[in-house]
Design an enzyme around this catalytic site. Sequence first.
Site, short mmCIF file in Angstrom:
data_model
loop_
_atom_site.label_atom_id
_atom_site.label_comp_id
_atom_site.label_asym_id
_atom_site.label_seq_id
_atom_site.Cartn_x
_atom_site.Cartn_y
_atom_site.Cartn_z
N PRO A 31 1.00 -1.17 0.32
CA PRO A 31 0.04 -0.13 0.10
C PRO A 31 1.14 1.29 -0.01
O PRO A 31 0.52 2.58 0.09
CB PRO A 31 -0.75 -0.51 1.37
CG PRO A 31 0.16 -0.29 2.32
CD PRO A 31 0.50 -1.49 1.42
N GLY B 124 3.65 2.03 2.31
CA GLY B 124 4.91 2.32 3.13
C GLY B 124 6.45 2.95 3.29
O GLY B 124 6.59 3.85 3.51
N LYS B 125 6.95 1.23 2.35
CA LYS B 125 8.07 2.06 1.95
C LYS B 125 7.98 2.94 0.94
O LYS B 125 9.17 3.88 0.69
CB LYS B 125 8.53 0.76 1.43
CG LYS B 125 8.79 0.46 2.44
CD LYS B 125 9.12 -1.35 2.12
CE LYS B 125 9.42 -2.58 3.58
NZ LYS B 125 7.83 -2.95 3.85
N ASP C 216 10.90 -4.70 -3.13
CA ASP C 216 9.94 -5.55 -1.44
C ASP C 216 8.92 -6.61 -1.69
O ASP C 216 7.45 -6.73 -2.14
CB ASP C 216 9.40 -3.80 -0.67
CG ASP C 216 8.76 -4.65 0.48
OD1 ASP C 216 9.87 -5.86 1.38
OD2 ASP C 216 7.43 -4.50 1.66
N CYS D 149 8.90 -9.70 4.31
CA CYS D 149 8.32 -9.87 6.21
C CYS D 149 8.12 -11.60 6.23
O CYS D 149 7.64 -11.79 6.63
CB CYS D 149 7.16 -9.43 5.97
SG CYS D 149 5.91 -9.35 4.52
N1 SAM Z 1 6.27 -2.39 0.21
C1 SAM Z 1 4.93 -2.47 0.34
C2 SAM Z 1 4.84 -1.60 1.98
O1 SAM Z 1 5.65 -1.12 2.36
O2 SAM Z 1 3.77 -0.50 1.53
C3 SAM Z 1 4.31 -3.92 0.46
C4 SAM Z 1 5.04 -4.63 -0.73
S1 SAM Z 1 3.66 -6.47 -0.34
C5 SAM Z 1 4.63 -6.79 0.71
C6 SAM Z 1 4.13 -7.60 -2.08
C7 SAM Z 1 3.25 -6.55 -3.22
O3 SAM Z 1 3.72 -7.38 -4.65
C8 SAM Z 1 2.13 -6.63 -3.43
O4 SAM Z 1 1.14 -5.15 -2.91
C9 SAM Z 1 1.49 -7.57 -4.12
O5 SAM Z 1 0.62 -7.31 -4.87
C10 SAM Z 1 2.48 -7.11 -5.00
N2 SAM Z 1 3.15 -8.08 -6.09
C11 SAM Z 1 2.39 -9.48 -5.90
N3 SAM Z 1 2.65 -10.13 -7.52
C12 SAM Z 1 3.78 -9.12 -8.22
C13 SAM Z 1 4.69 -9.36 -9.35
N4 SAM Z 1 4.15 -10.27 -10.18
N5 SAM Z 1 5.67 -8.15 -9.64
C14 SAM Z 1 5.49 -6.90 -8.92
N6 SAM Z 1 4.53 -7.55 -7.55
C15 SAM Z 1 3.52 -8.27 -7.15
#
Ligand code: SAM
Length: 459
Positions: free
Chosen positions: A122, A124-125, A188, A241
């Site tokens: 969403p 954060g980073k 991330d 995480c």
């Molecule tokens: N960095 C975010 C933060 O700090 O708020 C959290 C990111 S979360 C751990 C990982 C994100 O990667 C998710 O929103 C997910 O929908 C997305 N994701 C899923 N599959 C992916 C893909 N193949 N390529 C890129 N992003 C993907």
Amino acid sequence: MWFFIDYGIMNAMILNNLFDKRMKAILGDEYDEFEKALSRDKVSALRTNTLKYTEDNELHFTFSDKNVPWESNALIYTDGAPGKHPFHEAGVYYIQEPSAMAPVHYLDPKPGEKILDLCAAPGGKTTQIASRMKDEGIIVTNEIDKKRAQILSLNVERCGIKNALVTNADPAQLSEIFEGYFDRILVDAPCSGEGMFRKSDEAVNNWSIDNVMLCADRQKNILDEAVKMLAPGGRLVYSTCTFAPEEDEEAALYLLQKGLIPVKTEPFPGMIHGNTGYLKRVEETYDNNERFKNVVCDDDKSQKVEECSIRLFPHLIDGEGHFLCAFEKEGDIELNKGLYGTNGRIKAVSQNELKIFAEFARDVFADDKNNIEVSSDKSEKGIVTFLGDKLKGTLFMFGDHLYLAPVGMPGLGGLKVMRPGLHLGTIKKDRFEPSHALALFLKKEDVKRERYTRGPLIP
Ligand code: SAM
């Protein structure tokens, strides 16, 4: 007699055999401490948004006197509901647990750089990176899932970030446009979320060893694209995480094998380095399983992976748990300065549209800041400066929406873009209607008139 079953707990019990076995293999004698930490309350924190927060914004929540050593703007709170306070809506802070703040410390973003947050929702980073960029440079913040990209876009708006390009693309689409482009990239990654178990039953319910392996494969595909987009001399930080070494140390090993140079990371007290031995020990918990036979690596590689990676465990730090590792690409980052693509899809703002916006600026912006200057300098052709020199870039239209693209915004050909810079407002026939994003960007000294309710709404 009736029995009520908490399915979250039941699932945790079903998965515990395998998850526990794996964690025992990883942690050895420390496992009991880890297990106790999982049954304690989660650690809640917020990070003040330096693009908006001022000392006048008094935060009346109960704060712990512990700090987060790797993020000076973090505050751990023990009581209160900061998510429901108007300051949250105004982007004065972002709620984020402490260990999730660590990857950006090691990414070390600087004002003026070109930065990519590849898996960003969403946000954060992204918002943490933007704070450190101090409105200078470009942050491309991407999310593959459309609904989550909308949330990311709203958080960028809420935090008043003007130099972000929010995209909703597959990493492979991005790498076609941005090959060798970014000074710094954060991946991330989507992961099996073992570090979220204390916070969320959903993370517990979704856990399976098959999902761990699926995530590990997906992460490598994402990393392939990220490496393509890193400029020579640029830095890549990979984070998750989760505690699963197939997603953590194995991903670091993968980056090493792709020829990136590991960056020596300095752990803060409570953090520890990654450990390739975890992979071997976890492998030994399986019978007849050949899945991990490729992971055995020599001592030199092990040492490199360990030195560049950091683990945060909930029994050792105040936070939920994270992994990160940092790498650089061989080359000279200085040569990347000033290299930007050109934007083919922007529809230039017309003289009439500029006039309408200028009338609005005269009426609303503070007297010493309401002049719009269009550069006549050849090297800055079409660049406008306004609000003193707070806003500078190219004005352009998307339909009837007026945007400001940060100086040097790259070409966007074919990309699904959610937010191509700062949304200023809409041109409605002969008047300008300002956007919520502009209101969230402005500070009270930027405007002639401001409204108060219980305290300043424009921080
Ligand atoms: N960095 C975010 C933060 O700090 O708020 C959290 C990111 S979360 C751990 C990982 C994100 O990667 C998710 O929103 C997910 O929908 C997305 N994701 C899923 N599959 C992916 C893909 N193949 N390529 C890129 N992003 C993907």
